[in-house]
Structure formats: structure tokens, C-alpha cells
Design an enzyme around this catalytic site. Structure first.
Site, PDB file in Angstrom:
ATOM      1  N   ILE A 126      67.067 -16.391 -30.724  1.00  0.00           N
ATOM      2  CA  ILE A 126      66.641 -17.955 -31.187  1.00  0.00           C
ATOM      3  C   ILE A 126      66.757 -17.202 -32.793  1.00  0.00           C
ATOM      4  O   ILE A 126      65.781 -15.577 -32.662  1.00  0.00           O
ATOM      5  CB  ILE A 126      65.739 -18.456 -30.885  1.00  0.00           C
ATOM      6  CG1 ILE A 126      65.946 -18.723 -29.204  1.00  0.00           C
ATOM      7  CG2 ILE A 126      65.703 -19.585 -32.094  1.00  0.00           C
ATOM      8  CD1 ILE A 126      66.879 -19.999 -29.201  1.00  0.00           C
ATOM      9  N   GLU A 127      66.859 -17.066 -33.757  1.00  0.00           N
ATOM     10  CA  GLU A 127      67.809 -16.942 -35.316  1.00  0.00           C
ATOM     11  C   GLU A 127      66.762 -18.207 -35.573  1.00  0.00           C
ATOM     12  O   GLU A 127      67.096 -18.813 -35.597  1.00  0.00           O
ATOM     13  CB  GLU A 127      68.692 -16.415 -35.672  1.00  0.00           C
ATOM     14  CG  GLU A 127      68.293 -16.570 -37.120  1.00  0.00           C
ATOM     15  CD  GLU A 127      69.098 -15.827 -38.456  1.00  0.00           C
ATOM     16  OE1 GLU A 127      69.328 -15.355 -38.975  1.00  0.00           O
ATOM     17  OE2 GLU A 127      70.684 -16.414 -37.720  1.00  0.00           O
TER      18      GLU A 127
END
Length: 167
Positions: A126-127
Site C-alpha cells: 500500500i502506498e
């Protein structure tokens, strides 16, 4: 712009989970998604979640022990990215939740994008970023976008961006 399949938007992504319950908890409590009703004709264990204009469909793995092991956090790996208002606030919250993360920064013509990368319970990257700082500039056309704005082609913004980008 070419649109050979007449696409309108990204609808959802599907992720296979070792533990549906842990993944639902993560996407609801960490990323702010809400569970939504799934069609009753689906005869496998899963959950549908929605927020930010996108759906996430979580699918219970038929072989949870065979799921890939979590690897070190690598910003150059496959990931999904979410725009935020404040990466500092996100970083503080990740620390409070004791979620391991890696920071990164991208610079283009004096404009900075701050990024935070971490894994979901199954190792999906996840960014969280302030990616809207850098405009999307198509390589083949003169139209300009910013990645999460729907009202993209504002002439004053185009001129401003064109002045920042060396031709």
C-alpha cells in the site's frame, strides 16, 4: 485520447487473502473502507469494500497456507496507491498503529511527492502519498491532468504546469 474499449473508470481490484477477517479489519480500520453488499449468487467466501470511488473485493484463499510470504517493503514492487492530504498525519497514525512502513520522496522540477509504503496482512503493498503535487502530463497529447482531480483541464493550471516543465 484513445479509448478503444470505451472504459469509464477503474471499478475495483480483487485481492486474495489468507484470512478474510484480518484483511477486512485492515481495509476498514486502517484504510477507511466500508463493507458493501455482495451478490448472493457468489458461492465463495469474500467481502466487498468501497471508498474513495473504488471497490476492493477481498477473496478468501482456498489454500491460505500456500499464500506468498510477506517480503521486505520495497517501493518498487506492485502496489496500490492512495492520495492523502497530509503524509505527516498518515505517518503519525501508522506509528500509533505500530504498522511498519518505508518513506520515500520523489522530486520533479522542485516539486516533491512524499510517499509511505506498507503491507496489508497478506503482503500487498500500500502506498499513501501526496501524488497530486506532480501533474500527469501525457506524452502524446497537450492535455494535462492531476492524478485525482476530475476537473482536469483548467487553462490557468495548464499554463502554470507548462512553465514548470522543461520542453
Amino acid at each position: 485520447m484513445s479509448n478503444p474499449l470505451q472504459l469509464k473508470s477503474l471499478n475495483h481490484i480483487s485481492l486474495v487473502c489468507a484470512s478474510l477477517e484480518k484483511s477486512v479489519e485492515f481495509y476498514v480500520n486502517v484504510l477507511g473502507f466500508s463493507p458493501v453488499k455482495r451478490p448472493t449468487s457468489l458461492d465463495f467466501n469474500g467481502a466487498w469494500l468501497f471508498n474513495y470511488g473504488i471497490g476492493i473485493h477481498l477473496l478468501q484463499s482456498e489454500e491460505p497456507r500456500g499464500m506468498p510470504k510477506t517480503t521486505p517493503i520495497n517501493p518498487k514492487d506492485n502496489h496500490i496507491s492512495f492520495q492523502c492530504e497530509s503524509t505527516a498525519a498518515v505517518e503519525k497514525r501508522l506509528q500509533q498503529m505500530e504498522i511498519e512502513y518505508v518513506k520515500s520522496r520523489v522530486e520533479e522540477s522542485g516539486i516533491y511527492v512524499d510517499q509511505l509504503f506498507f503491507h496489508d496482512p497478506d503482503g500487498m503493498m500500500i502506498e499513501i502519498c501526496n501524488c497530486d503535487n506532480i501533474p500527469m502530463v501525457p506524452l502524446s497529447e497537450d492535455k494535462l491532468w492531476s492524478c485525482s482531480r476530475f476537473n482536469c483541464n483548467i487553462p490557468n493550471r495548464q499554463r502554470q504546469i507548462q512553465q514548470m516543465i522543461p520542453m
